[in-house]
Design a protein around this motif. Sequence first.
Motif, PDB file in Angstrom:
ATOM      1  N   LEU A   1      36.176  46.798  35.889  1.00 32.42           N
ATOM      2  CA  LEU A   1      37.266  47.735  36.117  1.00 32.42           C
ATOM      3  C   LEU A   1      38.343  47.575  35.046  1.00 32.42           C
ATOM      4  CD1 LEU A   1      37.708  47.367  39.990  1.00 32.42           C
ATOM      5  CD2 LEU A   1      36.397  49.096  38.746  1.00 32.42           C
ATOM      6  N   GLN A   2      38.985  48.684  34.704  1.00 34.49           N
ATOM      7  CA  GLN A   2      40.046  48.682  33.706  1.00 34.49           C
ATOM      8  C   GLN A   2      41.246  49.470  34.222  1.00 34.49           C
ATOM      9  OE1 GLN A   2      40.027  47.048  30.783  1.00 34.49           O
ATOM     10  NE2 GLN A   2      37.914  46.303  30.986  1.00 34.49           N
ATOM     11  N   ARG A   3      42.427  48.820  34.154  1.00 32.24           N
ATOM     12  CA  ARG A   3      43.701  49.475  34.468  1.00 32.24           C
ATOM     13  C   ARG A   3      43.724  50.072  35.875  1.00 32.24           C
ATOM     14  NH1 ARG A   3      47.237  47.591  31.105  1.00 32.24           N
ATOM     15  NH2 ARG A   3      48.553  49.435  31.412  1.00 32.24           N
ATOM     16  N   GLU A   4      43.082  49.401  36.812  1.00 31.47           N
ATOM     17  CA  GLU A   4      43.052  49.874  38.193  1.00 31.47           C
ATOM     18  C   GLU A   4      44.042  49.077  39.040  1.00 31.47           C
ATOM     19  OE1 GLU A   4      41.503  52.323  39.629  1.00 31.47           O
ATOM     20  OE2 GLU A   4      39.868  52.872  38.268  1.00 31.47           O
ATOM     21  N   ARG A   5      44.656  49.759  40.009  1.00 31.89           N
ATOM     22  CA  ARG A   5      45.451  49.078  41.024  1.00 31.89           C
ATOM     23  C   ARG A   5      44.510  48.637  42.146  1.00 31.89           C
ATOM     24  NH1 ARG A   5      48.997  52.313  43.663  1.00 31.89           N
ATOM     25  NH2 ARG A   5      47.837  54.160  43.042  1.00 31.89           N
ATOM     26  N   ILE A   6      44.668  47.389  42.582  1.00 28.78           N
ATOM     27  CA  ILE A   6      43.776  46.803  43.586  1.00 28.78           C
ATOM     28  C   ILE A   6      44.585  46.485  44.841  1.00 28.78           C
ATOM     29  CG2 ILE A   6      42.125  44.975  44.090  1.00 28.78           C
ATOM     30  CD1 ILE A   6      41.285  46.701  41.746  1.00 28.78           C
ATOM     31  N   GLY A   7      44.116  46.962  45.982  1.00 24.22           N
ATOM     32  CA  GLY A   7      44.789  46.667  47.242  1.00 24.22           C
ATOM     33  C   GLY A   7      44.621  45.199  47.617  1.00 24.22           C
ATOM     34  N   THR A   8      45.735  44.493  47.739  1.00 22.10           N
ATOM     35  CA  THR A   8      45.735  43.066  48.044  1.00 22.10           C
ATOM     36  C   THR A   8      46.743  42.792  49.158  1.00 22.10           C
ATOM     37  OG1 THR A   8      47.342  42.752  46.253  1.00 22.10           O
ATOM     38  CG2 THR A   8      45.027  42.337  45.732  1.00 22.10           C
ATOM     39  N   VAL A   9      46.775  41.550  49.631  1.00 21.02           N
ATOM     40  CA  VAL A   9      47.710  41.158  50.685  1.00 21.02           C
ATOM     41  C   VAL A   9      48.751  40.219  50.090  1.00 21.02           C
ATOM     42  CG1 VAL A   9      47.981  40.069  52.944  1.00 21.02           C
ATOM     43  CG2 VAL A   9      45.934  41.416  52.446  1.00 21.02           C
ATOM     44  N   LEU A  10      50.003  40.477  50.395  1.00 26.10           N
ATOM     45  CA  LEU A  10      51.112  39.697  49.851  1.00 26.10           C
ATOM     46  C   LEU A  10      50.929  38.209  50.137  1.00 26.10           C
ATOM     47  CD1 LEU A  10      53.957  39.776  48.525  1.00 26.10           C
ATOM     48  CD2 LEU A  10      54.894  39.922  50.849  1.00 26.10           C
ATOM     49  N   GLY A  11      50.979  37.402  49.082  1.00 22.89           N
ATOM     50  CA  GLY A  11      50.876  35.958  49.233  1.00 22.89           C
ATOM     51  C   GLY A  11      49.467  35.409  49.231  1.00 22.89           C
ATOM     52  N   PHE A  12      48.454  36.276  49.308  1.00 26.64           N
ATOM     53  CA  PHE A  12      47.071  35.802  49.298  1.00 26.64           C
ATOM     54  C   PHE A  12      46.653  35.473  47.863  1.00 26.64           C
ATOM     55  CE2 PHE A  12      44.934  37.493  53.410  1.00 26.64           C
ATOM     56  CZ  PHE A  12      45.994  37.014  54.159  1.00 26.64           C
ATOM     57  N   ASN A  13      45.840  34.419  47.729  1.00 27.96           N
ATOM     58  CA  ASN A  13      45.318  34.028  46.421  1.00 27.96           C
ATOM     59  C   ASN A  13      43.928  34.623  46.210  1.00 27.96           C
ATOM     60  OD1 ASN A  13      47.563  32.379  45.835  1.00 27.96           O
ATOM     61  ND2 ASN A  13      46.670  30.670  46.967  1.00 27.96           N
ATOM     62  N   TYR A  14      43.706  35.133  45.015  1.00 27.17           N
ATOM     63  CA  TYR A  14      42.405  35.692  44.642  1.00 27.17           C
ATOM     64  C   TYR A  14      41.989  35.047  43.317  1.00 27.17           C
ATOM     65  CZ  TYR A  14      43.967  39.222  48.008  1.00 27.17           C
ATOM     66  OH  TYR A  14      44.445  39.868  49.130  1.00 27.17           O
ATOM     67  N   PRO A  15      41.401  33.847  43.372  1.00 26.66           N
ATOM     68  CA  PRO A  15      41.141  33.083  42.142  1.00 26.66           C
ATOM     69  C   PRO A  15      40.344  33.841  41.086  1.00 26.66           C
ATOM     70  CG  PRO A  15      40.842  31.688  44.067  1.00 26.66           C
ATOM     71  CD  PRO A  15      41.041  33.081  44.586  1.00 26.66           C
ATOM     72  N   ARG A  16      39.335  34.591  41.502  1.00 22.68           N
ATOM     73  CA  ARG A  16      38.516  35.294  40.508  1.00 22.68           C
ATOM     74  C   ARG A  16      39.291  36.430  39.842  1.00 22.68           C
ATOM     75  NH1 ARG A  16      32.459  37.760  41.585  1.00 22.68           N
ATOM     76  NH2 ARG A  16      32.323  39.057  39.699  1.00 22.68           N
ATOM     77  N   LEU A  17      40.225  37.037  40.572  1.00 23.92           N
ATOM     78  CA  LEU A  17      40.973  38.163  40.022  1.00 23.92           C
ATOM     79  C   LEU A  17      42.216  37.736  39.249  1.00 23.92           C
ATOM     80  CD1 LEU A  17      39.174  39.582  42.208  1.00 23.92           C
ATOM     81  CD2 LEU A  17      41.026  41.229  42.448  1.00 23.92           C
ATOM     82  N   GLN A  18      42.687  36.511  39.469  1.00 23.65           N
ATOM     83  CA  GLN A  18      43.955  36.106  38.878  1.00 23.65           C
ATOM     84  C   GLN A  18      43.993  36.258  37.354  1.00 23.65           C
ATOM     85  OE1 GLN A  18      46.602  35.616  40.673  1.00 23.65           O
ATOM     86  NE2 GLN A  18      47.833  35.370  38.813  1.00 23.65           N
ATOM     87  N   PRO A  19      42.950  35.847  36.616  1.00 27.54           N
ATOM     88  CA  PRO A  19      42.993  36.069  35.158  1.00 27.54           C
ATOM     89  C   PRO A  19      43.080  37.548  34.783  1.00 27.54           C
ATOM     90  CG  PRO A  19      41.274  34.493  35.738  1.00 27.54           C
ATOM     91  CD  PRO A  19      41.745  35.100  37.019  1.00 27.54           C
ATOM     92  N   LEU A  20      42.458  38.415  35.583  1.00 30.46           N
ATOM     93  CA  LEU A  20      42.503  39.852  35.301  1.00 30.46           C
ATOM     94  C   LEU A  20      43.899  40.408  35.557  1.00 30.46           C
ATOM     95  CD1 LEU A  20      39.114  40.896  36.983  1.00 30.46           C
ATOM     96  CD2 LEU A  20      39.524  40.066  34.658  1.00 30.46           C
ATOM     97  N   PHE A  21      44.572  39.894  36.586  1.00 31.15           N
ATOM     98  CA  PHE A  21      45.954  40.305  36.845  1.00 31.15           C
ATOM     99  C   PHE A  21      46.877  39.811  35.730  1.00 31.15           C
ATOM    100  CE2 PHE A  21      44.800  40.043  41.601  1.00 31.15           C
ATOM    101  CZ  PHE A  21      44.459  41.384  41.639  1.00 31.15           C
ATOM    102  N   GLU A  22      46.665  38.586  35.300  1.00 26.80           N
ATOM    103  CA  GLU A  22      47.571  37.984  34.318  1.00 26.80           C
ATOM    104  C   GLU A  22      47.511  38.684  32.970  1.00 26.80           C
ATOM    105  OE1 GLU A  22      46.515  33.875  34.268  1.00 26.80           O
ATOM    106  OE2 GLU A  22      47.578  33.415  36.151  1.00 26.80           O
ATOM    107  N   ARG A  23      46.343  39.177  32.578  1.00 30.58           N
ATOM    108  CA  ARG A  23      46.258  39.843  31.280  1.00 30.58           C
ATOM    109  C   ARG A  23      46.410  41.362  31.368  1.00 30.58           C
ATOM    110  NH1 ARG A  23      40.707  37.681  31.252  1.00 30.58           N
ATOM    111  NH2 ARG A  23      39.194  39.291  31.814  1.00 30.58           N
TER     112      ARG A  23
END
Length: 245
Positions: A130-152
Amino acid sequence: MEFQVLKFIAACLLLACTTLQADQSPLRFAINDSWGMPMVRIEHDTAVEGILVDLQRALAAKVGREAKLIVLPHMRVERAMDSGDIDVRCYVSPSWINAGHKRFIWTRPFMSQRDLLVSTEPGSFKVEELQRERIGTVLGFNYPRLQPLFERGQLFREDTRTQDQALLKLRAGRYRYAITNEHSLAWFNRHQTPEQRLFAQSVLATVPVSCIVRNEPDVPVLELLHAMEQMAEEGRFDQIINEYR
């Protein structure tokens, strides 16, 4: 002399009663108000049903205690752990929480959870595609696999307060993808028409889910650890989970 003996006996009885009362105090379980069914249903700040309600009450009963289910906002749960305001927290995995809780001991897992990328259309692809997509998440939840994608900046979090809200906003078209788990997805879909159901696109992670127990003298730590082993051997965990499938 007799009066002093009677005073001594009375003091011993009072101490014994106080100790017994302390030993029988309810076990305080944390309930995260971000969770939804089938894990827990919360009404007026009270946990009324769900897998965790049944599991925690059964666990407390195994050690001869009552379960006091304390509903807390997600961001306050770890503070309550640090301050000793809760005794047991269930539905946790090492990758989800602060690793610094040295006063807590991990139990055996009671289930495995598959975290999923879901959307409104059937398909199959990896989240990294996925590129430049908004992802539905829950406030305060950790998503280790997605974190690098969020950071960049490849993907963007769209936080909601609860897991249910994340799926409802996906269904309403606020974004095209969300993160949930297999149990929440199945529960959501069973209450939708066939046209409104959501679809798993890929598995992000499969994690063992356990409880952690406050390691202090006023908590029956060994009894709780043993009770978890007994419940696993008896098939009690599977029985509770199957009641909500």
